[in-house]
Design an enzyme around this catalytic site. Structure first.
Site, PDB file in Angstrom:
ATOM      1  N   GLU A 137       5.378   2.279  11.714  1.00 36.29           N
ATOM      2  CA  GLU A 137       5.711   3.404  10.802  1.00 36.29           C
ATOM      3  C   GLU A 137       4.971   4.852  10.990  1.00 36.29           C
ATOM      4  O   GLU A 137       3.847   4.900  10.927  1.00 36.29           O
ATOM      5  CB  GLU A 137       5.621   3.142   9.240  1.00 36.29           C
ATOM      6  CG  GLU A 137       6.540   3.751   8.293  1.00 36.29           C
ATOM      7  CD  GLU A 137       6.301   3.502   6.801  1.00 36.29           C
ATOM      8  OE1 GLU A 137       5.075   3.442   6.287  1.00 36.29           O
ATOM      9  OE2 GLU A 137       7.168   3.166   6.177  1.00 36.29           O
ATOM     10  N   TYR A 184      11.312  10.581   8.694  1.00 33.46           N
ATOM     11  CA  TYR A 184      10.707   9.502   8.456  1.00 33.46           C
ATOM     12  C   TYR A 184      11.073   8.664   9.857  1.00 33.46           C
ATOM     13  O   TYR A 184      12.579   8.514  10.278  1.00 33.46           O
ATOM     14  CB  TYR A 184      11.115   8.553   7.287  1.00 33.46           C
ATOM     15  CG  TYR A 184      10.836   7.045   7.214  1.00 33.46           C
ATOM     16  CD1 TYR A 184       9.784   6.892   6.712  1.00 33.46           C
ATOM     17  CD2 TYR A 184      11.643   6.210   7.783  1.00 33.46           C
ATOM     18  CE1 TYR A 184       9.231   5.388   6.580  1.00 33.46           C
ATOM     19  CE2 TYR A 184      11.269   4.597   7.870  1.00 33.46           C
ATOM     20  CZ  TYR A 184      10.089   4.453   7.128  1.00 33.46           C
ATOM     21  OH  TYR A 184       9.610   3.307   7.038  1.00 33.46           O
TER      22      TYR A 184
END
Ligand code: GDP
Ligand code: MN
Length: 398
Positions: free
Chosen positions: A197, A109
């Site tokens: 993101e 992530y």
């Protein structure tokens, strides 16, 4: 402002971030053609909607031949994709993105956000990719790496490398990951983003580091100087009520109750919501008319709020500093006179020219309930809504 995954990938590619090759399609035929262009023997068909969680909702399909690509795209077009992030209304799929399928070795992530306490851009990374950051924060909080960027220096090579080492990547992947992290940071800064993101950031079986998904959000207040970004706006993905309001320079937030609220300023909006709830009611929305609102602007606000079918009463709560109560009152009267109105209206005014404003409301002859305090206004609105009485119809003046 939100953009689509394929748009974010196009932008990030220019900043050196590696992404799979892909192409956009507006029909299943085009999707197969794109797959053919891309080549290879594995593709991923991805619904382009402004929401995350597509994978679990059927918006991401891995395909092994062109027929499967056709079918996957055919299945997605026109479908309302409801994910756990989209809200119950979901988002309709009008575009799909076809990408070269990659073999995933590891999922990570990587996120960039504005950290308000340090007033800086913060990198958030985790070795647990694929799940949402909220889940990671709950289930594996120890894996989360946070690193704040000094704006005077930017995100340095050494700072990026430190993040990469904490992620536990092999030496052979360090350079690729560093390039990705620094590229995302530069894109964030140079394009006035508020969020980037990459979830998941992957290490592929052929040893490259790639952004498999990409999400970017931009600062609306900076769009005036980001023509390239502004052109990426896709209104089909936005709440129609909010878009309509924004086009008229008003900010509107849709909620689930039945009391429509017209206020000035976000703080007063919050206080108004609280008071309605305290009185036992539920707000349907709130519309912020901002400072210095003209009667025409107030009238527009009124028409927007009452176009929401769930609204059964309208509460106007204005604390006029820059605004003027007489202008607000004129706007309310104008709105009520221009079209037939069968909703009860409760108005509370305070501040600049309040006497004049109240006088205008009283002299209008319209059945407007007035209140001097916010508590009184909220109680009146809730009582009127709960009484279930049909309010007297206010006939159009002309
Ligand atoms: P999201 O669900 O909206 O966040 O969409 P993502 O783009 O993140 O895709 C969801 C998941 O699909 C990813 O976490 C991957 O596990 C999987 N996926 C996406 N692209 C590929 C691919 O090229 N190859 C493989 N094997 N899986 C993929
Ligand atoms: Mn994702």
């Amino acid at each position: 402002m939100d953009i689509h995954e394929y748009q974010a990938k196009d932008l990030l590619r220019d900043f050196g971030v590696k992404v799979p090759s892909g192409g956009l399609a507006y029909s299943p035929e085009q999707a197969t053609y794109r797959a053919h262009e891309i080549g290879g023997d594995k593709w991923v068909v991805k619904a382009q909607v402004h929401t995350g969680g597509r994978g679990k909702a059927g918006g991401v399909k891995v395909c092994g031949n062109e027929h499967e690509v056709f079918d996957a795209a055919d299945e997605m077009f026109g479908k309302k994709l409801v994910t756990h992030q989209s809200g119950p209304a979901g988002k309709i799929v009008y575009r799909v993105y076809i990408e070269s399928g990659v073999e995933i070795e590891r999922e990570l992530y990587l996120g960039f956000v504005l950290d308000r306490s340090s007033e800086r851009i913060m990198v958030v990374a985790s070795s647990s990719g694929g799940m949402e950051i909220e889940e990671i924060a709950q289930d594996q909080p120890d894996t989360i790496i946070r690193s704040v960027v000094d704006p005077a220096v930017g995100l340095t090579e050494f700072q990026a490398r430190e993040i990469v080492f904490k992620l536990g990547l092999d030496a052979s992947h360090v350079q690729g990951a560093v390039t990705t992290i620094r590229g995302c940071y530069r894109a964030f800064r140079d394009l006035d983003a508020t969020m980037v993101e990459i979830n998941p950031l992957v290490v592929t079986s052929d040893n490259s580091v790639m952004a498999l998904d990409a999400k970017m959000e931009f600062d609306d207040n900076a769009l005036f100087r980001r023509q390239q970004i502004m052109e990426l706006r896709d209104k089909s993905q936005e709440d129609l009520r909010e878009t309509k309001a924004a086009d008229q320079g008003l900010s509107y937030v849709g909620l689930d109750g039945n009391i429509g609220c017209i206020v000035n300023g976000a703080g007063l909006a919050m206080a108004t919501m609280d008071m309605i709830k305290l009185a036992g009611g539920e707000p349907a929305n709130f519309l912020d008319i901002g400072g210095g609102a003209s009667p025409e602007r107030v009238a527009k606000a009124f028409n927007l709020v009452r176009s929401d079918e769930n609204v059964s009463a309208i509460l106007v709560n204005i604390f006029a500093g820059i605004n003027r109560c007489d202008w607000v009152a004129e706007g309310v009267v104008q709105a009520l006179q221009s079209t037939a109105m069968d909703l009860p209206v409760i108005v509370r005014l305070a501040g600049t020219n309040v006497e004049k404003g109240m006088e205008i409301l009283e002299n209008s002859g319209l059945p407007i309930a007035t209140a001097t305090t916010l508590a009184e206004a909220a109680e009146k609105a809730v009582t009127i809504c709960k009484s279930g009485l049909t309010p007297p119809t206010i006939a159009a003046a002309s």
